[in-house]
Design an enzyme around this catalytic site. Structure first.
Site, PDB file in Angstrom:
ATOM      1  N   GLU A   1      39.424  31.470  44.215  1.00 12.95           N
ATOM      2  CA  GLU A   1      39.388  32.138  42.918  1.00 12.95           C
ATOM      3  C   GLU A   1      40.797  32.534  42.517  1.00 12.95           C
ATOM      4  OE1 GLU A   1      35.221  33.828  42.098  1.00 12.95           O
ATOM      5  OE2 GLU A   1      36.348  35.362  43.144  1.00 12.95           O
TER       6      GLU A   1
ATOM      7  N   GLU B   1      39.097  41.519  43.482  1.00  9.37           N
ATOM      8  CA  GLU B   1      39.034  42.896  42.972  1.00  9.37           C
ATOM      9  C   GLU B   1      39.025  43.902  44.119  1.00  9.37           C
ATOM     10  OE1 GLU B   1      35.655  42.161  40.451  1.00  9.37           O
ATOM     11  OE2 GLU B   1      36.939  40.887  39.218  1.00  9.37           O
TER      12      GLU B   1
ATOM     13  N   ASN C   1      28.194  36.448  41.093  1.00  9.93           N
ATOM     14  CA  ASN C   1      28.783  37.716  41.513  1.00  9.93           C
ATOM     15  C   ASN C   1      28.648  38.669  40.334  1.00  9.93           C
ATOM     16  OD1 ASN C   1      30.330  39.850  42.316  1.00  9.93           O
ATOM     17  ND2 ASN C   1      32.299  38.767  42.195  1.00  9.93           N
TER      18      ASN C   1
ATOM     19  N   HIS D   1      36.729  39.745  47.875  1.00  8.51           N
ATOM     20  CA  HIS D   1      36.926  39.364  46.474  1.00  8.51           C
ATOM     21  C   HIS D   1      38.264  39.947  46.003  1.00  8.51           C
ATOM     22  CE1 HIS D   1      36.517  39.336  42.130  1.00  8.51           C
ATOM     23  NE2 HIS D   1      35.681  38.335  42.315  1.00  8.51           N
TER      24      HIS D   1
ATOM     25  N   SER E   1      36.262  32.253  35.521  1.00 14.54           N
ATOM     26  CA  SER E   1      35.883  31.816  34.178  1.00 14.54           C
ATOM     27  C   SER E   1      35.138  30.478  34.156  1.00 14.54           C
ATOM     28  CB  SER E   1      37.105  31.772  33.250  1.00 14.54           C
ATOM     29  OG  SER E   1      37.689  33.053  33.154  1.00 14.54           O
TER      30      SER E   1
HETATM   31  P1  PGA Z   1      34.384  35.289  36.236  1.00 11.32           P
HETATM   32  O1  PGA Z   1      34.417  35.996  37.696  1.00 11.32           O
HETATM   33  O2  PGA Z   1      33.464  34.108  36.375  1.00 11.32           O
HETATM   34  O3  PGA Z   1      33.839  36.356  35.326  1.00 11.32           O
HETATM   35  O4  PGA Z   1      35.777  34.899  35.925  1.00 11.32           O
HETATM   36  C1  PGA Z   1      34.418  35.242  38.859  1.00 11.32           C
HETATM   37  C2  PGA Z   1      34.518  36.144  40.063  1.00 11.32           C
HETATM   38  O5  PGA Z   1      35.246  37.149  39.997  1.00 11.32           O
HETATM   39  O6  PGA Z   1      33.884  35.890  41.095  1.00 11.32           O
END
Ligand code: PGA
Length: 257
Positions: free
Chosen positions: A167, A97, A9, A95, A213
């Protein structure tokens, strides 16, 4: 057996030139990665160029969002049909966000899941609790509702083809990964919700990715958990070398299982 799926992503990163260079650097790993499905999720401006660069390879392309309507007066939005037209196979939906900054809800996610299938895309549906929710002991309420409401009304066949990305919001971009046991518990819980919703057979075939992460240093341990079927990778997917390294690790773990 579920084939693990490793998806990048990229969020709001990479110009067309940078995106093309990045995926060109993944072509080698895609030739040797038979036990893992690879997907990249560039920003919408680069989807077409990335799909062209990957044509003939086994790497799939995912959009990061879509609208549920097929066309019309929805300034700034793109439809499933438009994403298929530029070469997408998958679309990331809801997602955290998008939930946090752009008003995505379980209800809009559900409309998008239906529209994705209607338009010929496969959804990667994101769920996960915030730190407050985890510490308040309501992770199962939150994630259970996200799964039930998001997948409401899908046929068994559609549910089986949905990729769920667990997530935990507190692990995204923070460098703070869920432990293998925390992630496994959440994934087993999600599979249980899916079993209630669509039956054991469907639940057993749904791929549930871990995201937050994940990187080349921790992916093997995460993948060793029985209900973790790959990863949705943010930061570590932005460099071809680290994404390729993760693909090799996931493939090795799944071959050994
Ligand atoms: P990250 O993001 O691996 O940078 O923590 C994962 C995601 O938001 O899909």
């Amino acid at each position: 057996m579920r084939t693990p799926i490793l998806a990048g992503n990229w969020k709001m990163n990479r110009t067309v030139g940078e995106a093309t260079e990045l995926v060109t650097g993944l072509l080698d790993v895609s030739k040797r990665a038979s036990g893992v499905e690879l997907v990249v999720g560039p920003p919408s401006t680069a989807l077409s160029a990335v799909a062209d660069a990957l044509r003939g390879s086994s790497i799939g392309v995912a959009a990061q969002n879509m609208h549920w309507e097929a066309s019309g007066a929805f300034t700034g939005e793109v439809s499933a049909e438009m994403l298929v037209d530029v070469g997408c196979k998958y679309v990331i939906i809801a997602h955290s966000e998008r939930r946090q900054y752009f008003g995505e809800t379980n209800e809009t996610a559900n409309k998008k899941l239906h529209a994705a299938f209607g338009g010929g895309l496969l959804p990667i549906y994101c769920v996960g609790e915030t730190l407050d929710e985890r510490e308040g002991d309501v992770m199962e309420d939150v994630v259970g509702t996200q799964v039930r409401d998001g997948l409401a009304g899908l046929t068994a066949e559609q549910a089986a083809q949905t990729v769920v990305a667990y997530e935990p919001v507190w692990a995204i971009g923070t460098g703070r990964t869920a432990s293998r046991d925390q992630a496994q518990d959440a994934h087993a819980f999600i599979r249980g919700v899916l079993a209630d919703l669509c039956g054991e057979g469907v639940a057993a075939s749904v791929r549930i990715q871990y995201g937050g992460s994940a990187n080349p240093g921790n992916i093997a341990e995460l993948m060793s958990a029985p209900d973790i079927d790959g990863g949705l990778i943010g930061g570590a997917s932005l460099k071809a070398e680290s994404f390729a390294e993760m693909a090799d690790i996931v493939q090795g773990v799944s071959a050994a299982a």
